[in-house]
Design an enzyme around this catalytic site. Structure first.
Site, mmCIF file in Angstrom:
data_model
loop_
_atom_site.group_PDB
_atom_site.id
_atom_site.type_symbol
_atom_site.label_atom_id
_atom_site.label_comp_id
_atom_site.label_asym_id
_atom_site.label_seq_id
_atom_site.Cartn_x
_atom_site.Cartn_y
_atom_site.Cartn_z
ATOM 1 N N PRO A 178 0.914 -1.178 0.081
ATOM 2 C CA PRO A 178 0.005 -0.152 -0.071
ATOM 3 C C PRO A 178 0.849 1.457 -0.015
ATOM 4 O O PRO A 178 1.917 1.251 0.433
ATOM 5 C CB PRO A 178 -0.646 -0.177 1.216
ATOM 6 N N LYS A 218 3.611 4.313 6.424
ATOM 7 C CA LYS A 218 2.642 3.543 6.068
ATOM 8 C C LYS A 218 1.976 2.497 7.256
ATOM 9 O O LYS A 218 1.521 1.437 7.026
ATOM 10 C CB LYS A 218 3.099 2.603 5.017
ATOM 11 N N ARG A 268 -0.500 -14.168 3.490
ATOM 12 C CA ARG A 268 0.885 -14.423 3.267
ATOM 13 C C ARG A 268 1.772 -14.060 4.587
ATOM 14 O O ARG A 268 2.796 -14.409 4.452
ATOM 15 C CB ARG A 268 1.410 -13.817 1.813
ATOM 16 N N ARG A 283 21.610 15.430 -2.772
ATOM 17 C CA ARG A 283 21.591 16.402 -4.110
ATOM 18 C C ARG A 283 22.350 15.922 -5.086
ATOM 19 O O ARG A 283 21.910 16.284 -6.174
ATOM 20 C CB ARG A 283 22.312 17.586 -3.710
ATOM 21 N N ARG A 341 12.953 1.258 -10.923
ATOM 22 C CA ARG A 341 11.187 1.208 -11.145
ATOM 23 C C ARG A 341 10.870 1.470 -12.476
ATOM 24 O O ARG A 341 11.495 2.485 -13.071
ATOM 25 C CB ARG A 341 10.664 2.069 -9.987
#
Ligand SMILES: [Zn+2]
Length: 289
Positions: free
Chosen positions: A2, A58, A125, A169, A278
């Protein structure tokens, strides 16, 4: 997993039902996921009233008037289902358990309240977990000490945002947005959407982003998170909102999973690249490197 808006939606839903409930009984058959001694659970949970349901990053926090807190992480397949005689909602992983008869074989913990309503923690799970600890110790948990500020907190300013990002940075902006120690709770969807909103290429080094664009990113990030909460979360694959309905944020997404479609701002075809390991979606015209 989530993201922040999904967990915030769960928190908001549970907050409508749980405060003031008195815990009458706790059952669990899950020593690994809920490792507290039974005697402590009996002493600090049974008989206590729930005072508040909070969220940090989360993680869900259920405070009790015994000065103890239940710390809950849903992880991949966790869900919470509240059931009273005439009302019910499920939050989290959208398996049949959200709407089916409970307990079932995925049920790990059951809290029974004095009014006979119950809260089920189900987790197929078993990656999720529950911990009982003194409320004052929650913020000393390793996770809470390391996690960055909440992007939606009222006192989180554009200046603080820029200062946090500048800690890294020399890194690409998307990787820095995803770093939970820089800012809490930003995942893949909201990183892509907020960078599109601010017209920043995801691979741009933080040090190369002008201050006015960092301010635009701050505004954009808060706006997409707020919109998603309003829409009940994104339900990226696995998550449904606190009433068991699928969230609808992805319907409103401008770039996430929209590769091949025209940019809603300029009409250029959205592309997908790799950034920070990703899948990353962007408009090559609006977000020039
Ligand atoms: Zn565009």
């Amino acid at each position: 997993m989530p993201e922040l808006p999904e967990v915030e939606t769960v928190r908001a839903g549970l907050s409508r039902f749980l405060p003031r409930k008195q815990v009458q009984d706790v059952w669990h058959d899950w020593p690994k996921g809920f490792p507290n001694a039974l005697a402590d659970v009996q002493q600090f949970v049974v008989g206590a009233h729930i005072t508040e349901v909070r969220r940090r990053a989360k993680v869900l926090l259920i405070d009790l008037d015994s000065a103890y807190t239940l710390v809950i992480h849903l992880k991949m397949t966790g869900q919470l289902v509240y059931q009273a005689e005439h009302e019910r909602f499920g939050a989290g992983h959208p398996s049949d358990s959200l709407v089916g008869k409970l307990p079932d074989k995925s049920t790990r913990v059951i809290f029974t309240f004095a009014d006979s309503s119950r809260l089920f923690f189900n987790d197929q799970r078993k990656f999720g977990w529950v911990r009982l600890m003194p409320t004052t110790e929650v913020e000393n948990l390793d996770f809470f000490r390391k996690v960055g500020p909440e992007p939606l907190a009222a006192d989180f300013t554009p200046r603080q945002f820029a200062e946090r990002l500048m800690r890294r940075r020399g890194s690409g902006i998307k990787a820095v947005l995803l770093d939970q120690t820089v800012i809490a709770g930003v995942g893949n969807i909201y990183a892509d959407e907020s960078l599109w909103g601010a017209k920043i290429h995801p691979l741009t080094l933080v040090q190369d982003i002008p201050p006015r664009k960092l301010t635009a990113l701050y505004t954009s990030l808060r706006a997409v998170l707020e919109l998603s909460i309003q829409k009940g979360g994104s339900t990226d694959r696995n998550y449904v909102n606190a009433e068991g309905k699928r969230g609808s944020y992805l319907t409103f997404a401008n770039v996430f999973r929209r590769q091949g479609q025209p940019c809603s701002r300029c009409g250029t075809t959205i592309i997908k690249i790799r950034a920070a390991g990703r899948g990353t979606h962007l408009c090559p015209h609006c977000q020039k490197q």
